[in-house]
Design a protein around this motif. Structure first.
Motif, PDB file in Angstrom:
ATOM      1  N   ALA A  39     -11.016   5.116   8.056  1.00 19.47           N
ATOM      2  CA  ALA A  39     -11.837   4.501   9.102  1.00 19.47           C
ATOM      3  C   ALA A  39     -11.224   3.195   9.573  1.00 19.47           C
ATOM      4  CB  ALA A  39     -13.256   4.257   8.588  1.00 19.47           C
ATOM      5  N   ASN A  40      -9.945   2.983   9.265  1.00 11.02           N
ATOM      6  CA  ASN A  40      -9.301   1.707   9.612  1.00 11.02           C
ATOM      7  C   ASN A  40      -8.858   1.626  11.064  1.00 11.02           C
ATOM      8  OD1 ASN A  40      -9.514   0.570   7.042  1.00 11.02           O
ATOM      9  ND2 ASN A  40      -7.585   1.483   6.361  1.00 11.02           N
ATOM     10  N   GLY A  41      -8.355   2.719  11.607  1.00 13.79           N
ATOM     11  CA  GLY A  41      -7.814   2.675  12.953  1.00 13.79           C
ATOM     12  C   GLY A  41      -6.310   2.496  12.938  1.00 13.79           C
ATOM     13  N   PRO A  42      -5.762   1.790  13.940  1.00 11.91           N
ATOM     14  CA  PRO A  42      -4.303   1.723  14.106  1.00 11.91           C
ATOM     15  C   PRO A  42      -3.559   1.099  12.940  1.00 11.91           C
ATOM     16  CG  PRO A  42      -5.422   0.162  15.570  1.00 11.91           C
ATOM     17  CD  PRO A  42      -6.465   1.072  15.010  1.00 11.91           C
ATOM     18  N   GLU A  43      -4.240   0.339  12.099  1.00 11.00           N
ATOM     19  CA  GLU A  43      -3.569  -0.292  10.956  1.00 11.00           C
ATOM     20  C   GLU A  43      -2.962   0.742  10.014  1.00 11.00           C
ATOM     21  OE1 GLU A  43      -5.211  -2.319   6.967  1.00 11.00           O
ATOM     22  OE2 GLU A  43      -5.714  -3.450   8.775  1.00 11.00           O
ATOM     23  N   THR A  44      -3.614   1.903   9.875  1.00  9.06           N
ATOM     24  CA  THR A  44      -3.158   2.866   8.871  1.00  9.06           C
ATOM     25  C   THR A  44      -3.075   4.318   9.348  1.00  9.06           C
ATOM     26  OG1 THR A  44      -5.472   3.032   8.096  1.00  9.06           O
ATOM     27  CG2 THR A  44      -4.012   1.517   6.898  1.00  9.06           C
ATOM     28  N   LEU A  45      -3.550   4.639  10.547  1.00  9.20           N
ATOM     29  CA  LEU A  45      -3.664   6.046  10.941  1.00  9.20           C
ATOM     30  C   LEU A  45      -2.332   6.794  10.893  1.00  9.20           C
ATOM     31  CD1 LEU A  45      -6.226   6.132  13.905  1.00  9.20           C
ATOM     32  CD2 LEU A  45      -6.461   7.176  11.641  1.00  9.20           C
ATOM     33  N   ARG A  46      -1.277   6.204  11.456  1.00 10.56           N
ATOM     34  CA  ARG A  46       0.004   6.894  11.477  1.00 10.56           C
ATOM     35  C   ARG A  46       0.520   7.141  10.066  1.00 10.56           C
ATOM     36  NH1 ARG A  46       2.600  10.605  13.731  1.00 10.56           N
ATOM     37  NH2 ARG A  46       2.058   9.734  15.755  1.00 10.56           N
ATOM     38  N   GLN A  47       0.453   6.113   9.215  1.00 10.27           N
ATOM     39  CA  GLN A  47       0.952   6.274   7.849  1.00 10.27           C
ATOM     40  C   GLN A  47       0.088   7.265   7.061  1.00 10.27           C
ATOM     41  OE1 GLN A  47       0.260   3.388   9.421  1.00 10.27           O
ATOM     42  NE2 GLN A  47       1.586   1.701   8.703  1.00 10.27           N
ATOM     43  N   SER A  48      -1.230   7.247   7.341  1.00 10.88           N
ATOM     44  CA  SER A  48      -2.107   8.209   6.671  1.00 10.88           C
ATOM     45  C   SER A  48      -1.701   9.638   7.025  1.00 10.88           C
ATOM     46  CB  SER A  48      -3.564   7.964   7.071  1.00 10.88           C
ATOM     47  OG  SER A  48      -4.050   6.755   6.526  1.00 10.88           O
ATOM     48  N   TYR A  49      -1.440   9.873   8.289  1.00 13.50           N
ATOM     49  CA  TYR A  49      -0.994  11.202   8.725  1.00 13.50           C
ATOM     50  C   TYR A  49       0.333  11.567   8.064  1.00 13.50           C
ATOM     51  CZ  TYR A  49       0.572  14.976  11.805  1.00 13.50           C
ATOM     52  OH  TYR A  49       1.041  16.178  12.300  1.00 13.50           O
ATOM     53  N   ASP A  50       1.254  10.613   8.027  1.00 14.82           N
ATOM     54  CA  ASP A  50       2.583  10.875   7.470  1.00 14.82           C
ATOM     55  C   ASP A  50       2.531  11.214   5.978  1.00 14.82           C
ATOM     56  OD1 ASP A  50       3.731  10.426   9.930  1.00 14.82           O
ATOM     57  OD2 ASP A  50       4.326   8.356   9.482  1.00 14.82           O
ATOM     58  N   ARG A  51       1.492  10.714   5.282  1.00 18.41           N
ATOM     59  CA  ARG A  51       1.386  10.963   3.843  1.00 18.41           C
ATOM     60  C   ARG A  51       0.626  12.252   3.521  1.00 18.41           C
ATOM     61  NH1 ARG A  51       5.166  10.204   1.702  1.00 18.41           N
ATOM     62  NH2 ARG A  51       4.102  10.598  -0.286  1.00 18.41           N
ATOM     63  N   LEU A  52       0.289  13.040   4.534  1.00 21.93           N
ATOM     64  CA  LEU A  52      -0.305  14.354   4.294  1.00 21.93           C
ATOM     65  C   LEU A  52       0.767  15.350   3.887  1.00 21.93           C
ATOM     66  CD1 LEU A  52      -2.691  14.696   7.385  1.00 21.93           C
ATOM     67  CD2 LEU A  52      -3.396  14.296   5.012  1.00 21.93           C
ATOM     68  N   LEU A  81       0.812  -1.213   0.000  1.00 22.70           N
ATOM     69  CA  LEU A  81       0.000   0.000   0.000  1.00 22.70           C
ATOM     70  C   LEU A  81       0.842   1.258   0.000  1.00 22.70           C
ATOM     71  CD1 LEU A  81      -2.550   1.702   0.292  1.00 22.70           C
ATOM     72  CD2 LEU A  81      -2.589   1.114   2.733  1.00 22.70           C
ATOM     73  N   TRP A  82       1.728   1.387   0.966  1.00 14.13           N
ATOM     74  CA  TRP A  82       2.393   2.676   1.144  1.00 14.13           C
ATOM     75  C   TRP A  82       3.481   2.910   0.120  1.00 14.13           C
ATOM     76  CZ3 TRP A  82      -0.684   5.666   3.395  1.00 14.13           C
ATOM     77  CH2 TRP A  82      -1.568   5.164   4.364  1.00 14.13           C
ATOM     78  N   SER A  83       4.105   1.852  -0.385  1.00 14.01           N
ATOM     79  CA  SER A  83       5.063   2.031  -1.487  1.00 14.01           C
ATOM     80  C   SER A  83       4.341   2.526  -2.730  1.00 14.01           C
ATOM     81  CB  SER A  83       5.776   0.709  -1.792  1.00 14.01           C
ATOM     82  OG  SER A  83       6.557   0.299  -0.709  1.00 14.01           O
ATOM     83  N   LEU A 101      -3.983  -0.057  22.228  1.00 11.82           N
ATOM     84  CA  LEU A 101      -2.654   0.430  22.594  1.00 11.82           C
ATOM     85  C   LEU A 101      -1.849   0.874  21.377  1.00 11.82           C
ATOM     86  CD1 LEU A 101      -1.692  -2.260  25.280  1.00 11.82           C
ATOM     87  CD2 LEU A 101      -2.458   0.094  25.681  1.00 11.82           C
ATOM     88  N   ARG A 102      -2.235   0.375  20.200  1.00 18.03           N
ATOM     89  CA  ARG A 102      -1.511   0.725  18.970  1.00 18.03           C
ATOM     90  C   ARG A 102      -2.027   2.013  18.334  1.00 18.03           C
ATOM     91  NH1 ARG A 102      -2.891  -3.305  15.206  1.00 18.03           N
ATOM     92  NH2 ARG A 102      -1.519  -2.226  13.749  1.00 18.03           N
ATOM     93  N   ILE A 103      -3.103   2.563  18.860  1.00 20.13           N
ATOM     94  CA  ILE A 103      -3.596   3.818  18.287  1.00 20.13           C
ATOM     95  C   ILE A 103      -2.538   4.900  18.453  1.00 20.13           C
ATOM     96  CG2 ILE A 103      -5.330   5.632  18.455  1.00 20.13           C
ATOM     97  CD1 ILE A 103      -7.302   3.563  19.437  1.00 20.13           C
TER      98      ILE A 103
END
Length: 345
Positions: free
Chosen positions: A217-230, A199-201, A262-264
């Motif tokens: 709407a995924n949660g901890p699976e993608t939130l950090r990477q989603s933020y980083d790709r802004l 996905l992220w590549s 805990l991963r959020i």
């Protein structure tokens, strides 16, 4: 009337059918004999006992369901905008999985002629969520680049359409190959199948400069990477935490759910200020008292339906008695568009 009742949190076995008297509409309510009701992931969370507004305002027992279509069969004495016999659709603060619903006249609208009664049952919750996410939380400009997770589902497919009629550049993410063509047909510029691509590549390859908005709407699976790709001034719009809720056989895995919590990622406002990025989060069910927002959204959505600029999501039908099968399909992540339960005429 018949309705689905959940007496305590659990698996599919908690979805039971009850026979009860029809509700009596209050002054500003209409009684709707439903033809179909929409099924949303929030309903699964209600069954598990983890949906916040259900716990806060209802408790047990509870009848899930937020949207419906049908006809008005009675109305309260203060109702003036709807008549008995009108074909309608609307949203309700729970109690949706029913053959009869007493709903606020502020949250019930005449069914557009362009929608079948089944399409109408699966339209309000997802399109109002998408509308609020895109138009009532951020300021958009033509040419903005957006990333939409879970684009083959109800809200995701609505977001793709609303973004495209707003002249935005859409990168859509799906979880399996059979959803790719459907999302392309909605107008997405790029579709990433994360079951066969990294996905992220792939995101970095397609949109190296980053996104103006990411809908997640995924949660901890993608939130950090989603933020980083802004990109700077970008916004992350959050309206769910699906990946935080692992399940097996229809039952929530509480230990893994706790680990998911805990991963959020924790976002520091000081860092966000330096990044020039922001996060917007909401839950549609807590917006139901904000009638002006929902009516504003629905008026524009119906106009776009009439103009054929948007279309309802793909519909998969189940009988009310087969609600467990509907939940099972939704939990599998294999469904496309919306699932509805047929209830009546």
């Amino acid at each position: 009337m018949k309705k689905i009742v959940i007496n305590r949190p659990g698996g599919y076995e908690q979805l039971t059918i009850a026979e009860v008297p029809n509700p009596v509409p209050r002054d500003h309510e209409v009684l709707v004999q439903t033809s179909a009701v929409g099924v949303n992931y929030a309903d699964v969370c209600v069954r598990w006992g983890v949906y916040e507004s259900a716990k806060k305002f209802v408790g047990w027992p509870i009848t899930p369901g937020f949207e419906f279509s049908g006809k008005v069969v009675a109305r309260g004495k203060a109702v003036t905008k709807l008549e008995i016999g009108d074909e309608v659709f609307g949203v309700t603060f729970f109690n949706g999985y029913s053959t009869h619903i007493a709903a606020s006249d502020e949250l019930v609208w005449r069914k557009p002629k362009s929608l079948t009664t089944f399409e109408a049952a699966g339209f309000p919750a997802v399109f109002l969520t998408a509308y609020h996410a895109l138009f009532q939380n951020v300021r958009i400009r033509p040419g903005m680049k957006v990333l939409i997770h879970s684009a083959g589902g109800g809200v995701g497919s609505a977001l793709v359409q609303l973004a495209k009629i707003s002249s935005l550049h859409v990168t859509a993410v799906v979880g399996s190959a059979h959803k790719v063509d459907y999302v392309r047909s909605l107008g997405a510029d790029y579709v990433i199948d994360k079951s066969s691509e990294d996905l992220w590549s792939r995101v970095k390859e397609l949109v190296p400069e980053g996104f103006d908005i990411v809908f997640d709407a995924n949660g901890p699976e993608t939130l950090r990477q989603s933020y980083d790709r802004l990109r700077p001034t970008g916004k992350l719009v959050v309206y769910g935490f699906h990946s935080m809720l692992p399940k097996e056989g229809g039952k929530l895995k509480w230990i893994k759910a706790g680990l998911g919590f805990l991963r959020i990622p924790r976002f520091n406002p000081l860092t966000m200020t330096s990044d020039n990025k922001s996060i917007v989060a909401f839950n549609l069910s807590f917006l139901f008292p904000e009638h002006h927002l929902l009516n504003e959204g629905m008026a524009e959505l119906v106009k776009w339906l009439d103009e054929k600029r948007i279309k309802p999501p793909h519909i998969t039908e189940f009988r009310l008695e087969d609600v467990a099968l509907a939940h099972k399909l939704l939990e599998s992540g294999k469904s496309i568009g919306k699932i509805i339960l047929k209830t009546g005429f």
